[in-house]
Scaffold this motif. Structure first.
Motif, PDB file in Angstrom:
ATOM      1  N   SER A   1       0.854  -1.185   0.000  1.00 32.18           N
ATOM      2  CA  SER A   1       0.000   0.000   0.000  1.00 32.18           C
ATOM      3  C   SER A   1       0.889   1.234   0.000  1.00 32.18           C
ATOM      4  O   SER A   1       2.018   1.216   0.495  1.00 32.18           O
ATOM      5  N   ARG A   2       0.370   2.313  -0.544  1.00 36.65           N
ATOM      6  CA  ARG A   2       1.149   3.547  -0.561  1.00 36.65           C
ATOM      7  C   ARG A   2       1.358   4.063   0.855  1.00 36.65           C
ATOM      8  O   ARG A   2       2.365   4.700   1.144  1.00 36.65           O
ATOM      9  N   GLU A   3       0.422   3.754   1.762  1.00 39.59           N
ATOM     10  CA  GLU A   3       0.573   4.161   3.162  1.00 39.59           C
ATOM     11  C   GLU A   3       1.773   3.465   3.801  1.00 39.59           C
ATOM     12  O   GLU A   3       2.569   4.086   4.502  1.00 39.59           O
ATOM     13  N   ARG A   4       1.914   2.158   3.534  1.00 38.37           N
ATOM     14  CA  ARG A   4       3.041   1.392   4.078  1.00 38.37           C
ATOM     15  C   ARG A   4       4.364   1.905   3.510  1.00 38.37           C
ATOM     16  O   ARG A   4       5.345   2.051   4.230  1.00 38.37           O
ATOM     17  N   VAL A   5       4.388   2.190   2.222  1.00 37.34           N
ATOM     18  CA  VAL A   5       5.608   2.694   1.591  1.00 37.34           C
ATOM     19  C   VAL A   5       6.006   4.039   2.197  1.00 37.34           C
ATOM     20  O   VAL A   5       7.166   4.248   2.552  1.00 37.34           O
ATOM     21  N   LEU A   6       5.043   4.933   2.371  1.00 39.44           N
ATOM     22  CA  LEU A   6       5.353   6.240   2.945  1.00 39.44           C
ATOM     23  C   LEU A   6       5.804   6.120   4.399  1.00 39.44           C
ATOM     24  O   LEU A   6       6.693   6.841   4.839  1.00 39.44           O
ATOM     25  N   GLU A   7       5.228   5.176   5.126  1.00 36.09           N
ATOM     26  CA  GLU A   7       5.631   4.947   6.519  1.00 36.09           C
ATOM     27  C   GLU A   7       7.107   4.546   6.595  1.00 36.09           C
ATOM     28  O   GLU A   7       7.860   5.065   7.414  1.00 36.09           O
ATOM     29  N   VAL A   8       7.529   3.645   5.714  1.00 35.90           N
ATOM     30  CA  VAL A   8       8.929   3.206   5.698  1.00 35.90           C
ATOM     31  C   VAL A   8       9.844   4.350   5.251  1.00 35.90           C
ATOM     32  O   VAL A   8      10.926   4.530   5.801  1.00 35.90           O
ATOM     33  N   ILE A   9       9.401   5.128   4.280  1.00 30.85           N
ATOM     34  CA  ILE A   9      10.202   6.275   3.834  1.00 30.85           C
ATOM     35  C   ILE A   9      10.422   7.239   4.990  1.00 30.85           C
ATOM     36  O   ILE A   9      11.545   7.693   5.244  1.00 30.85           O
ATOM     37  N   ALA A  10       9.356   7.563   5.714  1.00 31.73           N
ATOM     38  CA  ALA A  10       9.470   8.511   6.823  1.00 31.73           C
ATOM     39  C   ALA A  10      10.375   7.961   7.928  1.00 31.73           C
ATOM     40  O   ALA A  10      11.204   8.691   8.477  1.00 31.73           O
ATOM     41  N   ASP A  11      10.226   6.676   8.250  1.00 26.59           N
ATOM     42  CA  ASP A  11      11.022   6.072   9.330  1.00 26.59           C
ATOM     43  C   ASP A  11      12.477   5.855   8.948  1.00 26.59           C
ATOM     44  O   ASP A  11      13.376   6.118   9.728  1.00 26.59           O
ATOM     45  N   ARG A  12      12.712   5.360   7.754  1.00 28.00           N
ATOM     46  CA  ARG A  12      14.058   4.952   7.361  1.00 28.00           C
ATOM     47  C   ARG A  12      14.883   6.078   6.741  1.00 28.00           C
ATOM     48  O   ARG A  12      16.068   6.218   7.015  1.00 28.00           O
ATOM     49  N   PHE A  13      14.241   6.877   5.871  1.00 22.94           N
ATOM     50  CA  PHE A  13      14.993   7.880   5.126  1.00 22.94           C
ATOM     51  C   PHE A  13      14.723   9.314   5.578  1.00 22.94           C
ATOM     52  O   PHE A  13      15.555  10.190   5.354  1.00 22.94           O
ATOM     53  N   GLY A  14      13.567   9.563   6.160  1.00 19.35           N
ATOM     54  CA  GLY A  14      13.231  10.929   6.548  1.00 19.35           C
ATOM     55  C   GLY A  14      13.253  11.839   5.341  1.00 19.35           C
ATOM     56  O   GLY A  14      12.592  11.578   4.351  1.00 19.35           O
TER      57      GLY A  14
ATOM     58  N   THR B   1       8.693  15.080   0.702  1.00 20.51           N
ATOM     59  CA  THR B   1       8.421  16.503   0.899  1.00 20.51           C
ATOM     60  C   THR B   1       7.915  16.806   2.303  1.00 20.51           C
ATOM     61  O   THR B   1       7.831  17.968   2.687  1.00 20.51           O
ATOM     62  N   GLY B   2       7.559  15.773   3.051  1.00 21.60           N
ATOM     63  CA  GLY B   2       7.002  15.967   4.386  1.00 21.60           C
ATOM     64  C   GLY B   2       5.489  15.897   4.392  1.00 21.60           C
ATOM     65  O   GLY B   2       4.864  15.840   5.452  1.00 21.60           O
ATOM     66  N   LYS B   3       4.867  15.906   3.217  1.00 22.21           N
ATOM     67  CA  LYS B   3       3.410  15.815   3.135  1.00 22.21           C
ATOM     68  C   LYS B   3       2.953  14.394   3.458  1.00 22.21           C
ATOM     69  O   LYS B   3       3.696  13.437   3.266  1.00 22.21           O
ATOM     70  N   GLN B   4       1.712  14.290   3.918  1.00 17.85           N
ATOM     71  CA  GLN B   4       1.102  12.994   4.188  1.00 17.85           C
ATOM     72  C   GLN B   4       0.090  12.670   3.095  1.00 17.85           C
ATOM     73  O   GLN B   4      -0.324  13.548   2.340  1.00 17.85           O
ATOM     74  N   ILE B   5      -0.338  11.430   3.031  1.00 22.43           N
ATOM     75  CA  ILE B   5      -1.336  11.001   2.060  1.00 22.43           C
ATOM     76  C   ILE B   5      -2.697  11.521   2.508  1.00 22.43           C
ATOM     77  O   ILE B   5      -3.115  11.256   3.640  1.00 22.43           O
ATOM     78  N   PRO B   6      -3.398  12.258   1.663  1.00 25.08           N
ATOM     79  CA  PRO B   6      -4.716  12.755   2.067  1.00 25.08           C
ATOM     80  C   PRO B   6      -5.718  11.605   2.139  1.00 25.08           C
ATOM     81  O   PRO B   6      -5.572  10.601   1.433  1.00 25.08           O
ATOM     82  N   PRO B   7      -6.727  11.724   2.986  1.00 27.23           N
ATOM     83  CA  PRO B   7      -7.737  10.657   3.052  1.00 27.23           C
ATOM     84  C   PRO B   7      -8.527  10.581   1.749  1.00 27.23           C
ATOM     85  O   PRO B   7      -8.692  11.584   1.054  1.00 27.23           O
ATOM     86  N   ASP B   8      -9.004   9.378   1.444  1.00 31.72           N
ATOM     87  CA  ASP B   8      -9.825   9.209   0.247  1.00 31.72           C
ATOM     88  C   ASP B   8     -11.158   9.923   0.445  1.00 31.72           C
ATOM     89  O   ASP B   8     -11.770   9.811   1.509  1.00 31.72           O
TER      90      ASP B   8
END
Length: 105
Positions: A7-20, A77-84
């Motif tokens: 999921s794109r949510e999971r990918v963004l979570e790992v990006i934020a945690d691992r790479f910032g 960019t620091g943005k989060q995924i907007p809700p559907d």
């Protein structure tokens, strides 16, 4: 390496945690998720299109035959995924697509 759906949510979570806010490539992201690189590209493409990630340059790499190629580097960019929004196609099944996929060829 697993073949799970990402999921794109999971990918963004790992990006934020691992790479910032550091630069990363699809190969590095795939390694962090424990999946293959093609599995990452779909979610990454959506995140770039939504302007949550952006390309910041490239790095020179060698392929398996030692030929050089240029891999794109991305940054969050620091943005989060907007809700559907209500009634979004992602949240409801597409009956026509399900029927088409159920056909025997």
């Amino acid at each position: 390496m697993t073949t799970e759906h990402l999921s794109r949510e999971r990918v963004l979570e790992v990006i934020a945690d691992r790479f910032g806010h550091s630069d990363f490539s699809t190969r590095e992201l795939a390694e962090a998720l424990g999946v293959t690189e093609p599995q990452v590209r779909g979610a990454l493409g959506w995140l770039v299109h939504a302007r949550i990630l952006h390309a910041v340059g490239g790095v020179r790499r060698l392929d398996c035959c030692q030929r050089p190629y240029r891999a794109t580097l991305y940054r969050w960019t620091g943005k989060q995924i907007p809700p559907d929004p209500p009634g979004c196609r992602r949240s409801r099944p597409n009956a026509l697509a399900a029927e088409w996929l159920a056909r025997r060829w």
